[in-house]
Design a protein around this motif. Structure first.
Motif, PDB file in Angstrom:
ATOM      1  N   VAL A  99      -7.373  -0.676  -6.733  1.00 46.50           N
ATOM      2  CA  VAL A  99      -8.502   0.097  -7.260  1.00 46.50           C
ATOM      3  C   VAL A  99      -8.383   1.562  -6.848  1.00 46.50           C
ATOM      4  O   VAL A  99      -8.656   2.471  -7.643  1.00 46.50           O
ATOM      5  N   ILE A 100      -7.976   1.803  -5.604  1.00 43.31           N
ATOM      6  CA  ILE A 100      -7.791   3.178  -5.138  1.00 43.31           C
ATOM      7  C   ILE A 100      -6.739   3.883  -5.981  1.00 43.31           C
ATOM      8  O   ILE A 100      -6.926   5.037  -6.392  1.00 43.31           O
ATOM      9  N   GLN A 101      -5.638   3.209  -6.245  1.00 42.38           N
ATOM     10  CA  GLN A 101      -4.568   3.802  -7.055  1.00 42.38           C
ATOM     11  C   GLN A 101      -5.021   4.029  -8.494  1.00 42.38           C
ATOM     12  O   GLN A 101      -4.658   5.020  -9.123  1.00 42.38           O
ATOM     13  N   GLU A 102      -5.817   3.111  -9.008  1.00 41.62           N
ATOM     14  CA  GLU A 102      -6.267   3.218 -10.395  1.00 41.62           C
ATOM     15  C   GLU A 102      -7.211   4.398 -10.585  1.00 41.62           C
ATOM     16  O   GLU A 102      -7.192   5.065 -11.632  1.00 41.62           O
ATOM     17  N   ILE A 112       2.336   7.869  -4.871  1.00 45.29           N
ATOM     18  CA  ILE A 112       3.163   8.349  -3.757  1.00 45.29           C
ATOM     19  C   ILE A 112       2.608   7.878  -2.415  1.00 45.29           C
ATOM     20  O   ILE A 112       3.325   7.327  -1.579  1.00 45.29           O
ATOM     21  N   VAL A 113       1.309   8.099  -2.203  1.00 46.94           N
ATOM     22  CA  VAL A 113       0.695   7.760  -0.919  1.00 46.94           C
ATOM     23  C   VAL A 113       0.359   6.275  -0.839  1.00 46.94           C
ATOM     24  O   VAL A 113       0.463   5.667   0.225  1.00 46.94           O
ATOM     25  N   GLY A 114      -0.046   5.690  -1.965  1.00 45.98           N
ATOM     26  CA  GLY A 114      -0.477   4.309  -1.952  1.00 45.98           C
ATOM     27  C   GLY A 114       0.642   3.293  -1.852  1.00 45.98           C
ATOM     28  O   GLY A 114       0.417   2.164  -1.441  1.00 45.98           O
ATOM     29  N   ASP A 115       1.852   3.683  -2.219  1.00 47.22           N
ATOM     30  CA  ASP A 115       2.991   2.771  -2.146  1.00 47.22           C
ATOM     31  C   ASP A 115       3.781   3.044  -0.868  1.00 47.22           C
ATOM     32  O   ASP A 115       4.387   4.112  -0.716  1.00 47.22           O
ATOM     33  N   PRO A 116       3.766   2.112   0.091  1.00 52.47           N
ATOM     34  CA  PRO A 116       4.473   2.320   1.359  1.00 52.47           C
ATOM     35  C   PRO A 116       5.959   2.639   1.194  1.00 52.47           C
ATOM     36  O   PRO A 116       6.563   3.240   2.089  1.00 52.47           O
ATOM     37  N   LYS A 117       6.540   2.260   0.061  1.00 53.54           N
ATOM     38  CA  LYS A 117       7.949   2.569  -0.164  1.00 53.54           C
ATOM     39  C   LYS A 117       8.179   4.080  -0.272  1.00 53.54           C
ATOM     40  O   LYS A 117       9.292   4.566  -0.079  1.00 53.54           O
TER      41      LYS A 117
END
Length: 392
Positions: A99-102, A112-117
């Protein structure tokens, strides 16, 4: 004839949830045990049973508009009692990240920030930016003599960097939250029965006391860890505001000497009062940093603790805990290295890294796990306006 409802499953969304760690959701067979044992679940359309079904079906649009996934405090009572090991608590945690990413603005920052990769990309931005600032201002090098951090990075530069960027982050966060509020409104089948302000005040009281954690049977000790992190951030925020007031409002340059005429004049010539001010300021800053370290350590200990079921924790959560520990540890070490006059290269490098981690925490707050504080506050406020929350 009953009205038909057409759902369009988002297969890509299902795949993303599984890759993020929610692959246990396929084990759910809708027994409703999770909703029965959850002390926080409302009687009207209780969670997390319906969210598990929507996740299995890939109903992304419905989940994005759901306030219920934010009512969950992830105590994992539901996961403990789930007969199939579907881990509803962990699935809801990953849904919150989605939801945060959406809602993120701009969207690419959420990725960028939401994906730990992508953590190295997220950290590379402040590193490169700070190095450019130091290079342009002629401070790219280890200062000689006694360790004084303002020799490397003058406080005015830091304020001129973090001030505008913090305002920008607030604006982008505002856009994200406005999107979230709109989605909540569209997803609700009920009309608000209470005003925003009283509902918001009630929500703040609930959050400040962490009262909902007391309703959980399993993992109640998580409330201590969360409160330490929560109040640690508040304490550091207060000391930052005080430092800004001292510098720009009262024109006090740090450190604050006891015999400064302007400071003494403000306190009627009392050196004792100035000393108390300095000690209180330092004490609050250090206690807040220790609270962050203790809270972060407890969170890790709780997640590693054996509870009779397989531990599933999103890497998104681990990044947040890691950053909390790095901010607290680097700040404490930088202070110790300065006081003990450690080799300058070690002291200044530690301080530089501390600024990088602070940048991550403050500027990336709309897209990181810290955004939960705001999203959850908004969602709880909205449900209180609908009068859906319950007291057990």
């Amino acid at each position: 004839m009953a009205e038909k409802t057409v759902f369009t499953p988002d297969v890509k969304f299902v795949r993303e949830l599984k890759e993020a760690g929610a692959d246990t959701m396929k084990k759910c067979y809708q027994c409703a045990t999770c909703s029965v044992v959850c002390q926080l679940s409302p009687d009207d359309r209780p969670f997390p049973r319906k969210e598990m079904l929507m996740a299995q079906w890939g109903l992304k649009d419905e989940l994005v508009k759901s306030a219920d996934i934010w009512l969950c405090h992830n105590c994992n009572d539901c996961s403990k009692y789930c007969p199939r090991g579907a881990r509803p608590g962990d699935v809801l945690a990953i849904l919150r990240k989605s939801v945060i990413q959406e809602n993120a603005f701009p969207k690419f920052m959420g990725k960028i920030v939401g994906d730990p990769k992508n953590i190295w990309q997220a950290l590379a931005i402040p590193v490169v930016f700070f190095l450019l600032v130091l290079g342009v201002t002629g401070h790219l090098g280890i200062p000689e003599g006694e360790v004084v951090f303002s020799k490397l990075f003058p406080i005015h530069y830091i304020d001129q960097i973090f001030g505008p960027l913090s305002v920008l982050a607030v604006v982008m966060f505002g856009v994200s939250i406005s999107r979230f509020w709109k989605n909540l409104s569209e997803g609700s089948q009920m009309k608000p029965k209470a005003g925003f302000l009283p509902s918001f005040i009630e929500t703040l009281k609930e959050i400040m006391t962490h009262s909902k954690f007391k309703k959980c049977d399993e993992n109640q000790d998580r409330s201590i860890a969360h409160m330490l992190v929560f109040y640690g951030f508040i304490g550091l925020f207060v000391t930052t505001l005080c430092a800004i007031l001292f510098l720009y409002g009262l024109k006090w340059e740090s450190p604050y000497p006891v015999d400064d005429p302007d400071i003494l004049a403000l306190f009627g010539g009392s050196e004792t009062m100035v000393w108390i001010l300095k000690v209180t300021f330092k004490l609050l800053a250090n206690v807040s940093s220790l609270a962050l370290l203790a809270g972060g350590g407890l969170i890790i200990a709780n997640r590693l603790k054996e509870r009779g079921v397989d531990t599933v924790t999103s890497s998104f959560d681990w990044v947040f805990v890691g950053m909390v520990l790095l901010v607290g540890a680097s700040g404490m070490l930088a202070q110790m290295f300065r006081v003990m006059n450690f080799p300058p290269v070690i002291a200044y490098l530690t301080y530089f890294l501390h600024l990088v981690f602070v940048f991550y925490i403050i500027i990336y707050v709309p897209y990181s796990k810290l955004a939960h504080f705001v999203y959850r506050t908004v969602a709880i406020t909205y449900t209180k306006m609908l009068k859906r929350d319950i007291e057990v």
